[in-house]
Write an enzyme that holds these catalytic residues in place. Structure first.
Site, PDB file in Angstrom:
ATOM      1  N   GLY A  45       0.766  -1.240   0.000  1.00  0.00           N
ATOM      2  CA  GLY A  45       0.000   0.000   0.000  1.00  0.00           C
ATOM      3  C   GLY A  45       0.798   1.292   0.000  1.00  0.00           C
ATOM      4  O   GLY A  45       0.366   2.292  -0.539  1.00  0.00           O
ATOM      5  N   ASP A 103      -4.303   1.671  10.941  1.00  0.00           N
ATOM      6  CA  ASP A 103      -5.671   1.341  11.345  1.00  0.00           C
ATOM      7  C   ASP A 103      -5.614   0.789  12.776  1.00  0.00           C
ATOM      8  O   ASP A 103      -5.581   1.566  13.732  1.00  0.00           O
ATOM      9  CB  ASP A 103      -6.192   0.339  10.301  1.00  0.00           C
ATOM     10  CG  ASP A 103      -7.596  -0.140  10.531  1.00  0.00           C
ATOM     11  OD1 ASP A 103      -8.374   0.559  11.176  1.00  0.00           O
ATOM     12  OD2 ASP A 103      -7.946  -1.233  10.054  1.00  0.00           O
ATOM     13  N   GLY A 105      -2.997  -0.641  14.058  1.00  0.00           N
ATOM     14  CA  GLY A 105      -1.634  -0.454  14.555  1.00  0.00           C
ATOM     15  C   GLY A 105      -0.876  -1.767  14.728  1.00  0.00           C
ATOM     16  O   GLY A 105       0.301  -1.772  15.086  1.00  0.00           O
ATOM     17  N   ARG A 165      -5.459   0.365  -6.529  1.00  0.00           N
ATOM     18  CA  ARG A 165      -4.229   1.024  -6.046  1.00  0.00           C
ATOM     19  C   ARG A 165      -3.785   2.172  -6.946  1.00  0.00           C
ATOM     20  O   ARG A 165      -3.118   3.091  -6.507  1.00  0.00           O
ATOM     21  CB  ARG A 165      -3.076   0.008  -5.949  1.00  0.00           C
ATOM     22  CG  ARG A 165      -3.301  -1.080  -4.920  1.00  0.00           C
ATOM     23  CD  ARG A 165      -1.997  -1.840  -4.693  1.00  0.00           C
ATOM     24  NE  ARG A 165      -2.203  -3.110  -4.006  1.00  0.00           N
ATOM     25  CZ  ARG A 165      -2.297  -3.251  -2.689  1.00  0.00           C
ATOM     26  NH1 ARG A 165      -2.217  -2.197  -1.913  1.00  0.00           N
ATOM     27  NH2 ARG A 165      -2.470  -4.441  -2.155  1.00  0.00           N
TER      28      ARG A 165
HETATM   29  P1  5GP Z   1      -3.241  -2.117  10.748  1.00  0.00           P
HETATM   30  O1  5GP Z   1      -2.227  -3.211  11.001  1.00  0.00           O
HETATM   31  O2  5GP Z   1      -2.814  -0.774  11.308  1.00  0.00           O
HETATM   32  O3  5GP Z   1      -4.615  -2.508  11.206  1.00  0.00           O
HETATM   33  O4  5GP Z   1      -3.418  -1.962   9.195  1.00  0.00           O
HETATM   34  C1  5GP Z   1      -2.387  -1.586   8.396  1.00  0.00           C
HETATM   35  C2  5GP Z   1      -2.561  -2.049   6.969  1.00  0.00           C
HETATM   36  O5  5GP Z   1      -3.886  -2.516   6.682  1.00  0.00           O
HETATM   37  C3  5GP Z   1      -2.356  -0.886   6.048  1.00  0.00           C
HETATM   38  O6  5GP Z   1      -1.001  -0.754   5.699  1.00  0.00           O
HETATM   39  C4  5GP Z   1      -3.224  -1.245   4.857  1.00  0.00           C
HETATM   40  O7  5GP Z   1      -2.502  -2.088   4.005  1.00  0.00           O
HETATM   41  C5  5GP Z   1      -4.355  -2.013   5.460  1.00  0.00           C
HETATM   42  N1  5GP Z   1      -5.521  -1.116   5.698  1.00  0.00           N
HETATM   43  C6  5GP Z   1      -5.924  -0.589   6.867  1.00  0.00           C
HETATM   44  N2  5GP Z   1      -7.025   0.173   6.707  1.00  0.00           N
HETATM   45  C7  5GP Z   1      -7.291   0.144   5.379  1.00  0.00           C
HETATM   46  C8  5GP Z   1      -8.313   0.765   4.564  1.00  0.00           C
HETATM   47  O8  5GP Z   1      -9.191   1.515   5.009  1.00  0.00           O
HETATM   48  N3  5GP Z   1      -8.247   0.491   3.234  1.00  0.00           N
HETATM   49  C9  5GP Z   1      -7.301  -0.317   2.677  1.00  0.00           C
HETATM   50  N4  5GP Z   1      -7.356  -0.490   1.357  1.00  0.00           N
HETATM   51  N5  5GP Z   1      -6.342  -0.910   3.404  1.00  0.00           N
HETATM   52  C10 5GP Z   1      -6.329  -0.679   4.740  1.00  0.00           C
END
Ligand code: 5GP
Length: 175
Positions: A45, A103, A105, A165
């Site tokens: 991402g 999101d 973390g 993307r």
């Molecule tokens: P975390 O580990 O903080 O929950 O999520 C991190 C990863 O989840 C981000 O780098 C991304 O790849 C994916 N992610 C989190 N929220 C979103 C979102 O709203 N949309 C998309 N497309 N990916 C997300």
């Protein structure tokens, strides 16, 4: 706009994204004046944010990537898998982790545990988007482009089921 089986609506336009990136870059340029940085981009991402961020950085800087995955569909799966590990030794380096969106973390916590054993000189996080209400990790990003509510977004490097993307602006899911 339809992506696979869901409808997405415009959310953050390109200009707003560009301004947020410039403001993050300016803060990094000031905070690390006369120092060098290794950016650590989190694939897939963050590739677009990494590229645009680095173009606005005036410091001596290198970049490395790791690939992690926790998301299935529109929800975090809770377990973070390491798909491509760290290829560079970060001992004594100033590391700035670059995320598209933070999101829960959980991904960040996993990255910190991967790089702490290298004993970097410093580690901070730059993220384009941050969802404070979803966050339950232990490393709050220092450099945040835009805070958003807990909504699923696509575009600017972020996907839904592998699609979206390449979209230059950010769209959010319509419930
Ligand atoms: P975390 O580990 O903080 O929950 O999520 C991190 C990863 O989840 C981000 O780098 C991304 O790849 C994916 N992610 C989190 N929220 C979103 C979102 O709203 N949309 C998309 N497309 N990916 C997300």
């Amino acid at each position: 706009m339809q992506i696979v089986d869901r409808i997405f609506e415009p959310y953050i336009d390109q200009k707003t994204v560009e301004n947020a990136i410039r403001s993050v870059a300016n803060r990094i340029n000031i905070d690390y004046e006369n120092q060098s940085i290794v950016f650590l981009g989190i694939l897939n991402g963050a590739f677009m944010f990494c590229s645009d961020l680095m173009k606005n950085i005036q410091l001596e800087s290198d970049i490395s990537f790791v690939k992690l995955s926790s998301y299935q569909g529109t929800k975090s799966g809770g377990t973070v898998h390491e798909l491509i590990g760290l290829m560079q030794n970060l001992k004594g380096k100033n590391v700035v982790i670059v995320e598209d969106i933070v999101d829960t973390g959980l991904t960040l916590d996993k990255i910190f545990s991967m790089i702490d054993r290298d004993e970097p000189a410093s580690v901070e996080v730059a993220t384009l988007l941050f969802k404070p209400s979803a966050y339950k990790g232990s490393h709050i990003p220092k450099y945040i482009g835009i805070e958003i509510p807990d909504e699923f977004v696509v575009g600017y490097g972020m996907d839904y089921q592998g699609i979206g993307r390449n979209i230059p602006a950010i769209y959010k899911i319509k419930n």
